[in-house]
Scaffold this active site. Structure first.
Site, PDB file in Angstrom:
ATOM      1  N   GLU A 118      46.954 -28.546  17.988  1.00 42.45           N
ATOM      2  CA  GLU A 118      46.623 -27.120  17.982  1.00 42.45           C
ATOM      3  C   GLU A 118      45.767 -26.749  19.179  1.00 42.45           C
ATOM      4  OE1 GLU A 118      44.663 -26.227  14.292  1.00 42.45           O
ATOM      5  OE2 GLU A 118      46.186 -27.333  13.169  1.00 42.45           O
TER       6      GLU A 118
ATOM      7  N   CYS B 120      35.159 -36.894   8.905  1.00 41.83           N
ATOM      8  CA  CYS B 120      34.219 -35.889   8.380  1.00 41.83           C
ATOM      9  C   CYS B 120      34.816 -35.261   7.108  1.00 41.83           C
ATOM     10  CB  CYS B 120      33.929 -34.808   9.418  1.00 41.83           C
ATOM     11  SG  CYS B 120      33.094 -35.460  10.881  1.00 41.83           S
TER      12      CYS B 120
ATOM     13  N   SER C  38      32.550 -31.052  22.527  1.00 39.71           N
ATOM     14  CA  SER C  38      31.863 -31.188  21.247  1.00 39.71           C
ATOM     15  C   SER C  38      32.105 -32.579  20.672  1.00 39.71           C
ATOM     16  CB  SER C  38      32.399 -30.116  20.294  1.00 39.71           C
ATOM     17  OG  SER C  38      31.811 -30.243  19.022  1.00 39.71           O
TER      18      SER C  38
ATOM     19  N   ASN D 212      35.041 -23.067   7.286  1.00 39.52           N
ATOM     20  CA  ASN D 212      36.398 -22.601   6.999  1.00 39.52           C
ATOM     21  C   ASN D 212      36.909 -23.488   5.879  1.00 39.52           C
ATOM     22  OD1 ASN D 212      37.439 -20.464   8.787  1.00 39.52           O
ATOM     23  ND2 ASN D 212      36.841 -21.879  10.407  1.00 39.52           N
TER      24      ASN D 212
ATOM     25  N   CYS E   4      40.017 -26.330  12.589  1.00 38.98           N
ATOM     26  CA  CYS E   4      40.797 -27.363  13.277  1.00 38.98           C
ATOM     27  C   CYS E   4      41.685 -28.082  12.285  1.00 38.98           C
ATOM     28  CB  CYS E   4      39.909 -28.442  13.884  1.00 38.98           C
ATOM     29  SG  CYS E   4      38.322 -27.890  14.370  1.00 38.98           S
TER      30      CYS E   4
HETATM   31  N1  SAH Z   1      35.256 -34.072  16.952  1.00 37.13           N
HETATM   32  C1  SAH Z   1      34.468 -33.102  17.618  1.00 37.13           C
HETATM   33  C2  SAH Z   1      35.172 -31.808  17.928  1.00 37.13           C
HETATM   34  C3  SAH Z   1      36.094 -31.219  16.927  1.00 37.13           C
HETATM   35  S1  SAH Z   1      35.671 -30.077  15.683  1.00 37.13           S
HETATM   36  C4  SAH Z   1      33.209 -32.814  16.824  1.00 37.13           C
HETATM   37  O1  SAH Z   1      33.086 -33.322  15.725  1.00 37.13           O
HETATM   38  O2  SAH Z   1      32.328 -32.129  17.341  1.00 37.13           O
HETATM   39  C5  SAH Z   1      34.721 -28.752  16.277  1.00 37.13           C
HETATM   40  C6  SAH Z   1      33.640 -28.353  15.271  1.00 37.13           C
HETATM   41  O3  SAH Z   1      34.186 -27.786  14.076  1.00 37.13           O
HETATM   42  C7  SAH Z   1      32.789 -29.519  14.827  1.00 37.13           C
HETATM   43  O4  SAH Z   1      31.455 -29.101  14.814  1.00 37.13           O
HETATM   44  C8  SAH Z   1      33.294 -29.770  13.430  1.00 37.13           C
HETATM   45  O5  SAH Z   1      32.371 -30.461  12.642  1.00 37.13           O
HETATM   46  C9  SAH Z   1      33.563 -28.366  12.952  1.00 37.13           C
HETATM   47  N2  SAH Z   1      34.461 -28.259  11.809  1.00 37.13           N
HETATM   48  C10 SAH Z   1      35.424 -29.111  11.410  1.00 37.13           C
HETATM   49  N3  SAH Z   1      36.031 -28.658  10.298  1.00 37.13           N
HETATM   50  C11 SAH Z   1      35.455 -27.484  10.006  1.00 37.13           C
HETATM   51  C12 SAH Z   1      35.652 -26.527   8.972  1.00 37.13           C
HETATM   52  N4  SAH Z   1      36.563 -26.705   8.037  1.00 37.13           N
HETATM   53  N5  SAH Z   1      34.881 -25.419   8.971  1.00 37.13           N
HETATM   54  C13 SAH Z   1      33.956 -25.234   9.938  1.00 37.13           C
HETATM   55  N6  SAH Z   1      33.718 -26.093  10.922  1.00 37.13           N
HETATM   56  C14 SAH Z   1      34.449 -27.211  10.964  1.00 37.13           C
END
Ligand code: SAH
Length: 352
Positions: free
Chosen positions: A92, A116, A191, A294, A337
């Protein structure tokens, strides 16, 4: 297994070597490099003689992705793209328009190994790393489709960029080349969930990009629960690395904090977060981006309401940690994401 390098991953000097070995004039390198940055696939570079084009197309995989789906937000014009790679995998990218320019958020891996608990990208694990050329292709394909000059890039899509370090670094240098996308390092953000050794490596690269740390909790106990990477490198190691990065580069670091209802959004958590950051980074201009979760159906986590997010931000600000609640761009287009990719996977709801 490493994949065959694609032409889009090559720098101008590397392309020059290749064309020289093929008995081609030196100007081909810049010609092809610039065409890739405009989103062309090899077959579309009609300024190349046809036999050469055919030879390159058969010798190298084409890293420029094709656009499989596009969802444009009715709320703010944010466009979310599902991009198809040459091996059939999908990632994406998101085009976001701000007052100061147009930014593309890209993926660095197919899937993610980080686990995560609230994130859709990691469900199903990591399939593979993207090449530098595929990341460049994401930006170029989106820019071409939107008919926009791209001013900035954020590596905040699917994947953990520091778990694909070499390709990401190569990509950053390609994206910065003035004969290509020509995007200034100061307009690029990366990030990470906190792959500590790579933060030290990045500090040595001398690239003035912005580093963003996904923090999401202020105690090891809680962070380890929602972010398994914390079991490997805890908050002490992570924030010590942040301090070293700041001292080496002078670049500010921003922190991402996804607010999850009843999990990490309490006033106590805000207070602990403020003292943690001030303790480790006393001379650092602190900024926390608060993101309301989200919701991802599979995870069961809930998003807090707007008021409680504002209260969390107010408390941090009162404790002299600048915090803003990020506008949820594209909340109507599966902007979390990994959501669009999952829906379109075999068996996903968009692809029954
Ligand atoms: N792997 C990297 C970048 C990808 S995600 C990182 O962890 O930073 C970009 C951001 O979106 C990260 O801060 C991640 O924790 C957050 N994120 C992932 N899923 C999410 C969700 N469902 N709602 C809000 N933020 C989210």
């Amino acid at each position: 297994m490493d994949r065959i390098p694609d032409l889009q991953s090559l720098s101008k000097p590397e392309l020059a070597d290749l064309f020289s070995s093929l008995g081609q004039p030196a100007y081909r390198a810049k010609q092809v490099f610039s065409a890739f940055a405009r989103g062309a696939s090899i077959g579309e570079i009609t300024t190349l003689p046809k036999p050469l084009r055919e030879r390159l197309s058969s010798d190298y995989p084409d890293a420029t992705p094709t656009i499989d789906r596009k969802q444009v937000s009715k709320l703010d014009g944010t466009a979310k793209y599902l991009l198809r790679l040459n091996d059939g995998n999908a990632v994406e990218a998101v085009l976001m328009k701000y007052e100061h320019g147009t930014t593309v958020c890209i993926s660095s891996q197919v899937g993610c190994a980080m686990g995560c608990a609230f994130c859709a990208s990691t469900i199903g694990g990591k399939v593979r790393n993207l090449t530098a050329g595929e990341m460049l292709g994401e930006v170029a394909a989106v820019g071409r489709d939107a008919g926009e000059r791209i001013d900035g890039i954020v590596l905040m899509g699917i994947g953990e960029p520091l778990d694909n370090y070499d390709a990401v670094l190569r990509f950053l240098r390609l994206a910065n080349d003035p004969d290509g996308l020509g995007i200034g390092y100061r307009h690029i953000s990366l990030s990470t969930c906190g792959v500590v050794p790579k933060i030290y490596d990045l500090a040595k690269e001398d690239l003035p990009i912005t580093l963003s740390i996904s923090l999401h909790a202020s105690t090891d106990e809680r962070r380890s629960r929602i972010m398994p990477v914390n079991r490997r490198w805890g908050l002490d190691e992570l924030l010590t690395a942040c301090r070293a990065y700041f001292e080496a580069t002078g670049r500010r670091i921003s922190f991402e904090y996804t607010l999850i209802a009843g999990e990490n959004d309490t006033p106590d958590e805000a207070k602990r977060l403020a003292s943690l950051l001030k303790n480790y980074l006393p001379d650092h201009p602190l900024h926390v981006n608060l993101i309301r979760l989200n919701e991802v159906k599979e995870t069961g986590f809930r998003t807090p309401d707007g008021d409680s997010a504002r209260r969390f931000a107010d408390l941090l600000n009162r404790l002299s940690v600048t915090a803003t609640v990020r506008r949820r761009l594209g909340s109507d287009v599966d902007a979390a994401c990994g959501q669009l990719r999952r829906k379109n996977a075999p068996g996903g709801e968009g692809n029954p």
